[in-house]
Each structure stands twice: as C-alpha cells, then as structure tokens.
Design a protein around this motif. Structure first.
Motif, mmCIF file in Angstrom:
data_model
loop_
_atom_site.group_PDB
_atom_site.id
_atom_site.type_symbol
_atom_site.label_atom_id
_atom_site.label_comp_id
_atom_site.label_asym_id
_atom_site.label_seq_id
_atom_site.Cartn_x
_atom_site.Cartn_y
_atom_site.Cartn_z
ATOM 1 N N SER A 4 0.838 -1.193 0.000
ATOM 2 C CA SER A 4 0.000 0.000 0.000
ATOM 3 C C SER A 4 0.877 1.248 0.000
ATOM 4 C CB SER A 4 -0.899 -0.012 1.238
ATOM 5 O OG SER A 4 -1.495 1.231 1.430
ATOM 6 N N LEU A 6 -0.138 4.255 0.701
ATOM 7 C CA LEU A 6 -0.463 4.992 1.920
ATOM 8 C C LEU A 6 0.272 4.406 3.124
ATOM 9 C CD1 LEU A 6 -4.317 5.466 1.464
ATOM 10 C CD2 LEU A 6 -2.525 7.173 1.167
ATOM 11 N N SER A 10 2.998 6.278 5.423
ATOM 12 C CA SER A 10 2.745 6.330 6.861
ATOM 13 C C SER A 10 3.948 5.812 7.642
ATOM 14 C CB SER A 10 1.505 5.510 7.202
ATOM 15 O OG SER A 10 1.360 5.357 8.589
ATOM 16 N N GLY A 65 -3.287 8.822 10.128
ATOM 17 C CA GLY A 65 -4.395 8.818 9.172
ATOM 18 C C GLY A 65 -4.038 8.079 7.888
ATOM 19 N N LEU A 66 -2.808 8.271 7.405
ATOM 20 C CA LEU A 66 -2.372 7.554 6.208
ATOM 21 C C LEU A 66 -2.309 6.051 6.461
ATOM 22 C CD1 LEU A 66 0.470 9.903 4.923
ATOM 23 C CD2 LEU A 66 -1.740 9.492 3.843
ATOM 24 N N VAL A 68 -4.101 4.329 8.664
ATOM 25 C CA VAL A 68 -5.466 3.809 8.742
ATOM 26 C C VAL A 68 -6.055 3.710 7.336
ATOM 27 C CG1 VAL A 68 -7.802 4.342 9.551
ATOM 28 C CG2 VAL A 68 -5.865 4.563 11.105
ATOM 29 N N GLY A 69 -5.774 4.704 6.508
ATOM 30 C CA GLY A 69 -6.233 4.633 5.121
ATOM 31 C C GLY A 69 -5.626 3.447 4.391
ATOM 32 N N GLY A 70 -4.347 3.172 4.656
ATOM 33 C CA GLY A 70 -3.691 2.018 4.046
ATOM 34 C C GLY A 70 -4.260 0.693 4.512
ATOM 35 N N PHE A 72 -7.358 0.088 4.993
ATOM 36 C CA PHE A 72 -8.646 -0.145 4.342
ATOM 37 C C PHE A 72 -8.549 -0.308 2.829
ATOM 38 C CE2 PHE A 72 -10.136 1.747 8.347
ATOM 39 C CZ PHE A 72 -11.036 0.765 8.714
ATOM 40 N N GLN A 73 -7.352 -0.287 2.278
ATOM 41 C CA GLN A 73 -7.205 -0.511 0.846
ATOM 42 C C GLN A 73 -7.336 -1.995 0.540
ATOM 43 O OE1 GLN A 73 -3.423 1.278 -0.151
ATOM 44 N NE2 GLN A 73 -4.473 3.000 -1.107
ATOM 45 N N LYS A 78 -0.588 -5.046 3.786
ATOM 46 C CA LYS A 78 -0.860 -4.104 4.855
ATOM 47 C C LYS A 78 0.260 -4.012 5.887
ATOM 48 C CE LYS A 78 -5.782 -4.493 4.187
ATOM 49 N NZ LYS A 78 -5.574 -4.354 2.796
ATOM 50 N N ALA A 81 1.372 -0.391 6.500
ATOM 51 C CA ALA A 81 0.272 0.356 7.107
ATOM 52 C C ALA A 81 0.169 0.037 8.596
ATOM 53 C CB ALA A 81 -1.037 0.048 6.403
#
Length: 105
Positions: A4, A6, A10, A65-66, A68-70, A72-73, A78, A81
C-alpha cells in the motif's frame, strides 16, 4: 499483491517523526540542564521547542491517518500500514506520557 502506498508513506513519516521527536527531547534536556535555574518558559528556545513539538505531533497524526487509510485498501499488503499505525500511536503515546511527567515534576 503490491504494498500500500499509503502504508509506505505512513511508515516513513512515522519513523522520521519518531527520530525527530527523540532529538527534540534530547535538545530540550540539554537546554534545561545547561541553563542555570532551568530554561525560562518565555524564552525563544522554549517557544521553538514547543512549536516543533506541536508540529511533530500533527505530522504524526497525519501519518496515523495515512496508515489507517492504508489498512482499508483492498488488494494491497498491509505490513507497512500496520507498522505506520503502531509507530504513530507509540510516538504520540510516549510524547504525551513525557509531557504528563514533565507537568507533574
């Protein structure tokens, strides 16, 4: 599967902020011990330390935040993330603990 983007960002941001936060605490400790009677709360140095502390905490929240966004991809690894989230939460928790200890002393 690819990592990811993101999560990677992160991880990089949270690691860099953790190192910078450690250096900031070292600098604040040196300033406190090198000044007779401790550092003046209204000095430029104390205000810069506080400004950098707030800026680093905000950047760490961005990394969180990045991360957490990663998480959910879909169709992405992961690992980074999770590491970014763990490092961000750890850095924020340790910083707040140090601030609490400093306020009590």
């Amino acid at each position: 599967m690819r990592h990811s983007g993101l999560g990677i960002s992160s991880f990089i941001i949270s690691t860099a902020i953790g190192v910078l936060m450690f250096l900031l605490f070292v600098i604040a400790g040196v300033l406190e011990t090198s000044t007779p009677g401790g550092m003046d709360e209204n000095s430029v140095e104390a205000m810069l330390v506080g400004l950098f502390l707030i800026a680093f905490l905000l950047m760490d929240l961005v990394a969180l935040g990045l991360g957490v966004g990663g998480l959910f991809q879909r169709d992405r690894r992961k690992v980074f993330a999770v590491l970014g989230v763990v490092f961000s939460v750890g850095t924020v928790a340790i910083t707040l603990l140090f601030l609490l200890i400093g306020m009590m002393a």
